[in-house]
Design a protein around this motif. Structure first.
Motif, PDB file in Angstrom:
ATOM      1  N   GLU A   4      -1.913 -37.943 -19.881  1.00  0.00           N
ATOM      2  CA  GLU A   4      -0.741 -38.782 -20.108  1.00  0.00           C
ATOM      3  C   GLU A   4       0.247 -38.659 -18.952  1.00  0.00           C
ATOM      4  O   GLU A   4       0.834 -39.661 -18.510  1.00  0.00           O
ATOM      5  N   SER A   5       0.446 -37.449 -18.470  1.00  0.00           N
ATOM      6  CA  SER A   5       1.375 -37.233 -17.361  1.00  0.00           C
ATOM      7  C   SER A   5       0.886 -37.929 -16.092  1.00  0.00           C
ATOM      8  O   SER A   5       1.677 -38.522 -15.347  1.00  0.00           O
ATOM      9  N   TYR A   6      -0.424 -37.882 -15.868  1.00  0.00           N
ATOM     10  CA  TYR A   6      -0.996 -38.524 -14.686  1.00  0.00           C
ATOM     11  C   TYR A   6      -0.805 -40.041 -14.756  1.00  0.00           C
ATOM     12  O   TYR A   6      -0.395 -40.679 -13.777  1.00  0.00           O
ATOM     13  N   LEU A   7      -1.102 -40.621 -15.940  1.00  0.00           N
ATOM     14  CA  LEU A   7      -0.948 -42.067 -16.100  1.00  0.00           C
ATOM     15  C   LEU A   7       0.516 -42.480 -15.955  1.00  0.00           C
ATOM     16  O   LEU A   7       0.817 -43.541 -15.381  1.00  0.00           O
ATOM     17  N   LYS A   8       1.419 -41.647 -16.463  1.00  0.00           N
ATOM     18  CA  LYS A   8       2.839 -41.958 -16.331  1.00  0.00           C
ATOM     19  C   LYS A   8       3.263 -41.935 -14.870  1.00  0.00           C
ATOM     20  O   LYS A   8       4.005 -42.796 -14.397  1.00  0.00           O
ATOM     21  N   LEU A   9       2.752 -40.955 -14.128  1.00  0.00           N
ATOM     22  CA  LEU A   9       3.068 -40.869 -12.705  1.00  0.00           C
ATOM     23  C   LEU A   9       2.521 -42.074 -11.953  1.00  0.00           C
ATOM     24  O   LEU A   9       3.207 -42.652 -11.095  1.00  0.00           O
ATOM     25  N   GLN A  10       1.296 -42.475 -12.278  1.00  0.00           N
ATOM     26  CA  GLN A  10       0.713 -43.632 -11.611  1.00  0.00           C
ATOM     27  C   GLN A  10       1.489 -44.907 -11.950  1.00  0.00           C
ATOM     28  O   GLN A  10       1.658 -45.796 -11.106  1.00  0.00           O
ATOM     29  N   ALA A  11       1.960 -45.006 -13.193  1.00  0.00           N
ATOM     30  CA  ALA A  11       2.767 -46.166 -13.592  1.00  0.00           C
ATOM     31  C   ALA A  11       4.065 -46.211 -12.800  1.00  0.00           C
ATOM     32  O   ALA A  11       4.514 -47.278 -12.361  1.00  0.00           O
ATOM     33  N   GLN A  12       4.677 -45.045 -12.581  1.00  0.00           N
ATOM     34  CA  GLN A  12       5.895 -44.991 -11.778  1.00  0.00           C
ATOM     35  C   GLN A  12       5.633 -45.401 -10.336  1.00  0.00           C
ATOM     36  O   GLN A  12       6.440 -46.103  -9.720  1.00  0.00           O
ATOM     37  N   ARG A  13       4.484 -45.008  -9.810  1.00  0.00           N
ATOM     38  CA  ARG A  13       4.125 -45.392  -8.441  1.00  0.00           C
ATOM     39  C   ARG A  13       3.874 -46.894  -8.340  1.00  0.00           C
ATOM     40  O   ARG A  13       4.244 -47.541  -7.355  1.00  0.00           O
ATOM     41  N   LEU A  14       3.278 -47.458  -9.405  1.00  0.00           N
ATOM     42  CA  LEU A  14       3.031 -48.894  -9.427  1.00  0.00           C
ATOM     43  C   LEU A  14       4.339 -49.675  -9.426  1.00  0.00           C
ATOM     44  O   LEU A  14       4.523 -50.617  -8.651  1.00  0.00           O
ATOM     45  N   THR A  15       5.250 -49.286 -10.308  1.00  0.00           N
ATOM     46  CA  THR A  15       6.515 -50.028 -10.420  1.00  0.00           C
ATOM     47  C   THR A  15       7.395 -49.818  -9.192  1.00  0.00           C
ATOM     48  O   THR A  15       8.236 -50.660  -8.877  1.00  0.00           O
ATOM     49  N   ALA A  16       7.186 -48.695  -8.486  1.00  0.00           N
ATOM     50  CA  ALA A  16       7.955 -48.443  -7.267  1.00  0.00           C
ATOM     51  C   ALA A  16       7.335 -49.119  -6.051  1.00  0.00           C
ATOM     52  O   ALA A  16       7.901 -49.053  -4.946  1.00  0.00           O
ATOM     53  N   GLY A  17       6.161 -49.758  -6.223  1.00  0.00           N
ATOM     54  CA  GLY A  17       5.505 -50.446  -5.131  1.00  0.00           C
ATOM     55  C   GLY A  17       4.711 -49.535  -4.219  1.00  0.00           C
ATOM     56  O   GLY A  17       4.283 -49.946  -3.129  1.00  0.00           O
ATOM     57  N   GLN A  18       4.483 -48.292  -4.639  1.00  0.00           N
ATOM     58  CA  GLN A  18       3.743 -47.341  -3.816  1.00  0.00           C
ATOM     59  C   GLN A  18       2.231 -47.573  -3.881  1.00  0.00           C
ATOM     60  O   GLN A  18       1.501 -47.181  -2.974  1.00  0.00           O
ATOM     61  N   ILE A  19       1.757 -48.147  -4.986  1.00  0.00           N
ATOM     62  CA  ILE A  19       0.358 -48.544  -5.114  1.00  0.00           C
ATOM     63  C   ILE A  19       0.326 -49.943  -5.707  1.00  0.00           C
ATOM     64  O   ILE A  19       1.298 -50.393  -6.335  1.00  0.00           O
ATOM     65  N   ASN A  20      -0.802 -50.667  -5.515  1.00  0.00           N
ATOM     66  CA  ASN A  20      -0.894 -52.001  -6.092  1.00  0.00           C
ATOM     67  C   ASN A  20      -1.564 -51.934  -7.459  1.00  0.00           C
ATOM     68  O   ASN A  20      -2.009 -50.871  -7.918  1.00  0.00           O
ATOM     69  N   ARG A  21      -1.673 -53.096  -8.115  1.00  0.00           N
ATOM     70  CA  ARG A  21      -2.211 -53.159  -9.478  1.00  0.00           C
ATOM     71  C   ARG A  21      -3.675 -52.685  -9.514  1.00  0.00           C
ATOM     72  O   ARG A  21      -4.073 -51.955 -10.424  1.00  0.00           O
ATOM     73  N   ARG A  22      -4.476 -53.081  -8.508  1.00  0.00           N
ATOM     74  CA  ARG A  22      -5.889 -52.692  -8.490  1.00  0.00           C
ATOM     75  C   ARG A  22      -6.031 -51.178  -8.389  1.00  0.00           C
ATOM     76  O   ARG A  22      -6.851 -50.572  -9.083  1.00  0.00           O
ATOM     77  N   ARG A  23      -5.218 -50.564  -7.528  1.00  0.00           N
ATOM     78  CA  ARG A  23      -5.280 -49.108  -7.360  1.00  0.00           C
ATOM     79  C   ARG A  23      -4.896 -48.414  -8.669  1.00  0.00           C
ATOM     80  O   ARG A  23      -5.500 -47.400  -9.040  1.00  0.00           O
ATOM     81  N   PHE A  24      -3.905 -48.954  -9.370  1.00  0.00           N
ATOM     82  CA  PHE A  24      -3.506 -48.345 -10.644  1.00  0.00           C
ATOM     83  C   PHE A  24      -4.645 -48.412 -11.650  1.00  0.00           C
ATOM     84  O   PHE A  24      -4.945 -47.426 -12.340  1.00  0.00           O
ATOM     85  N   ILE A  25      -5.270 -49.581 -11.761  1.00  0.00           N
ATOM     86  CA  ILE A  25      -6.355 -49.744 -12.739  1.00  0.00           C
ATOM     87  C   ILE A  25      -7.513 -48.799 -12.417  1.00  0.00           C
ATOM     88  O   ILE A  25      -8.093 -48.167 -13.313  1.00  0.00           O
ATOM     89  N   MET A  26      -7.853 -48.684 -11.138  1.00  0.00           N
ATOM     90  CA  MET A  26      -8.930 -47.774 -10.753  1.00  0.00           C
ATOM     91  C   MET A  26      -8.575 -46.323 -11.100  1.00  0.00           C
ATOM     92  O   MET A  26      -9.421 -45.559 -11.576  1.00  0.00           O
ATOM     93  N   SER A  27      -7.324 -45.951 -10.888  1.00  0.00           N
ATOM     94  CA  SER A  27      -6.885 -44.590 -11.216  1.00  0.00           C
ATOM     95  C   SER A  27      -6.943 -44.348 -12.716  1.00  0.00           C
ATOM     96  O   SER A  27      -7.336 -43.263 -13.171  1.00  0.00           O
ATOM     97  N   ALA A  28      -6.559 -45.374 -13.503  1.00  0.00           N
ATOM     98  CA  ALA A  28      -6.594 -45.242 -14.957  1.00  0.00           C
ATOM     99  C   ALA A  28      -8.029 -45.128 -15.458  1.00  0.00           C
ATOM    100  O   ALA A  28      -8.327 -44.324 -16.344  1.00  0.00           O
ATOM    101  N   LEU A  29      -8.929 -45.929 -14.868  1.00  0.00           N
ATOM    102  CA  LEU A  29     -10.338 -45.868 -15.280  1.00  0.00           C
ATOM    103  C   LEU A  29     -10.933 -44.481 -15.017  1.00  0.00           C
ATOM    104  O   LEU A  29     -11.772 -43.993 -15.776  1.00  0.00           O
TER     105      LEU A  29
END
Length: 535
Positions: A4-29
């Protein structure tokens, strides 16, 4: 928890523009979630990212043609939204209910809680380009605490004995006595900081430091604003334009949001929630805080100067019936104090003022009163206020008390009825602390003492206790003082606090907001226009 903490961190990076949507989905998978879940998480994260633009239209169920743009006399939700749109306070209650600095970057007590130091944020500008300084803070407070002030916040700031600027960005307050709650006090919506010139503020100018600049103001009708391009808060005041409408009629307000004529409608009556829940384009916002519905009896007007008459009426009300029929369960019964279990130092041992026809009749007989008692009501007070008054009349009749319900016009209700007529319907949004609530409506130095509870022995004791509790730093001693204050107020005071009501609003699904929604006032702390955005 690691996942959960990892997904929350990745979500914060997504909303901050540090990663794109595809990178977030791959990280979540990679954590083992399914593709639909990963896409949903990405969508939710992006929807929670504030976006700029659009025209936000909002309707509230309050407002009067006698309103003023002067924050000192603001007295309803329409005025509060105007105030919070144009200006900021030294502190504010956050979305999660915590007190945080607003124009004050930080604040701390001196050697004791009778001294408070506020350090202002550098670089903040008023709408006219003037830089915020300590002198503006001092001039603003003096405007409210002046001898001839008619400010509703005068009772809050009379405790200030002196103020001084320690440089351009630091203000030091000296209080008459210690007050651990003083940083809460300066978040009161009347106390937005105004620009000053030679120690004087122009409260009618409409200028402030807020996220929106007043374009047009029609008291009790509408107000329009444009975004302050130099607003100092990051990710706030996201709409290009903001239109605030006063629509007193609940049905008209409901239809406006259902038809898409407004994006947000506050003060939704409980009896329409089920209907509006079926509208596919609408979401219902429900928050529970300290909002309460009251029927203040003014002790300076007959027959409410009679203790037994007041007690008779307190015992003649079927409070649960009011919650069930007026709030449709969206609230809880009140017990004639503006405090509930959500607030610090609530006294759970108070006697319960529930319906008791025999006891009500006994007090009524002792009062010596006869004939009808007028109760003024309008749905401008709160949705269902007239029906609530009729229910009170019906239950009082069982105790042999005749109540005549007077239907008052909605327009001008707050200037012509409330705080003037002997008995009426009223609402209070409540305050975060007991001292703040009492200083707003119950102490003998506030303009808004709508029960005029000022001259009895019990009120004298109450006022003394409020001052003592304000200065007390020992928690157990402070609890004892507040317990006694509540007992005095419940027994002798003129407030019938009948119900604590949940805040209900309806809004378009095109709007988005953070997960936390404030409950210190209606409509996300009356700051929807600052905190929300179009998804």
């Amino acid at each position: 928890m690691k996942k959960e903490s990892y997904l929350k961190l990745q979500a914060q990076r997504l909303t901050a523009g540090q990663i794109n949507r595809r990178r977030f989905i791959m990280s979540a998978l990679a954590t083992g979630v399914t593709l639909p879940t990963a896409m949903s998480l990405a969508g939710r994260a992006q929807a929670a990212t504030p976006k700029m633009g659009g025209v936000f239209r909002m309707a509230v169920g309050h407002g009067s043609t006698t309103d003023s743009i002067d924050p000192a006399t603001a007295e309803n939700d329409f005025s509060t939204h105007v105030v919070y749109s144009r200006g900021n306070n030294l502190t504010e209650v956050s979305k999660s209910g915590e007190l945080v600095g607003e124009l004050a970057e930080s604040f701390e007590p001196g050697d004791t809680a009778s001294t408070w130091i506020f350090n202002l944020r550098p670089g903040v500008e008023f709408h006219n380009g003037k830089s915020l300084t300590a002198d503006d803070v001092i001039a603003t407070m003096n405007y409210h605490r002046g001898e001839d002030s008619k400010s509703a916040a005068k009772g809050l700031v009379t405790q200030i004995s002196s103020m001084r600027a320690d440089g351009p960005n630091r203000v030091i307050f000296e209080l008459e006595s210690a007050n651990a709650d003083f940083p809460f006090i300066v978040s009161d919506y009347h106390l937005i900081i105004l620009p000053s010139e030679d120690g004087v503020v122009d409260a009618l100018s409409g200028i402030g430091t807020g996220g929106y600049v007043v374009e047009n103001y029609e008291p009790g009708v509408r107000a329009t604003f444009n975004r302050n391009a130099n607003y100092w808060k990051e990710g706030a005041a996201n709409f290009d334009r903001y239109e605030l409408l006063s629509i007193l009629d609940a049905t008209a307000r409901q239809n406006a949001v259902m038809n898409g004529d407004v994006d947000f409608a506050g003060d939704i009556p409980p009896n329409t929630v089920a209907l509006m829940n079926r509208v596919p384009t609408i979401d219902i916002l429900k928050t529970t805080g300290t909002q309460h519905y009251t029927f203040p009896m003014r002790l300076n007007l007959e027959p409410f100067d009679n203790y037994d008459l007041r007690m008779a009426l307190k015992y003649s009300i079927k409070r649960q019936e009011l919650v069930d029929k007026i709030l449709l369960g969206h609230g809880e019964v009140g017990n004639d104090v503006p405090v509930n279990a959500s607030m610090p130092f609530f006294n759970p041992d108070l006697p319960v003022h529930e319906f008791n026809a025999e006891l009500a009749a006994e007090h009524y007989k002792k009062s010596g009163h006869s004939g009808p008692i007028q109760l003024s009501a309008s749905d401008a007070a709160f949705a269902g206020a007239v029906d609530a008054a009729q229910l009170i009349s019906a239950s009082a009749k069982e105790a042999g008390i005749e109540i005549e319900v007077v239907r008052e016009p909605s327009d001008g209700y707050w200037s012509n009825v409330w705080n003037k007529k002997a008995w009426c319907a009223c609402y209070w949004s409540g305050r975060p602390t007991q001292d703040w609530m009492y200083s707003s409506a119950y102490t003998n130095d506030t303009e808004w003492n709508d029960t005029s509870w000022k001259t009895t022995e019990a009120s004298d004791q109450f006022n003394s206790l409020v001052v003592q509790a304000r200065a007390e730093t020992d928690e157990s001693a402070r609890r004892a003082q507040y317990y006694e204050a509540q007992s005095l107020l419940q027994d002798d005071g003129g407030a019938i606090v009948a119900m604590f009501a949940s805040y209900l609003a309806a809004h378009s699904k095109t709007l988005a907001h953070d997960e936390d929604v404030a409950a210190n006032w209606a409509n996300d702390g009356n700051k929807v226009q600052e905190r929300w955005w179009f998804a």
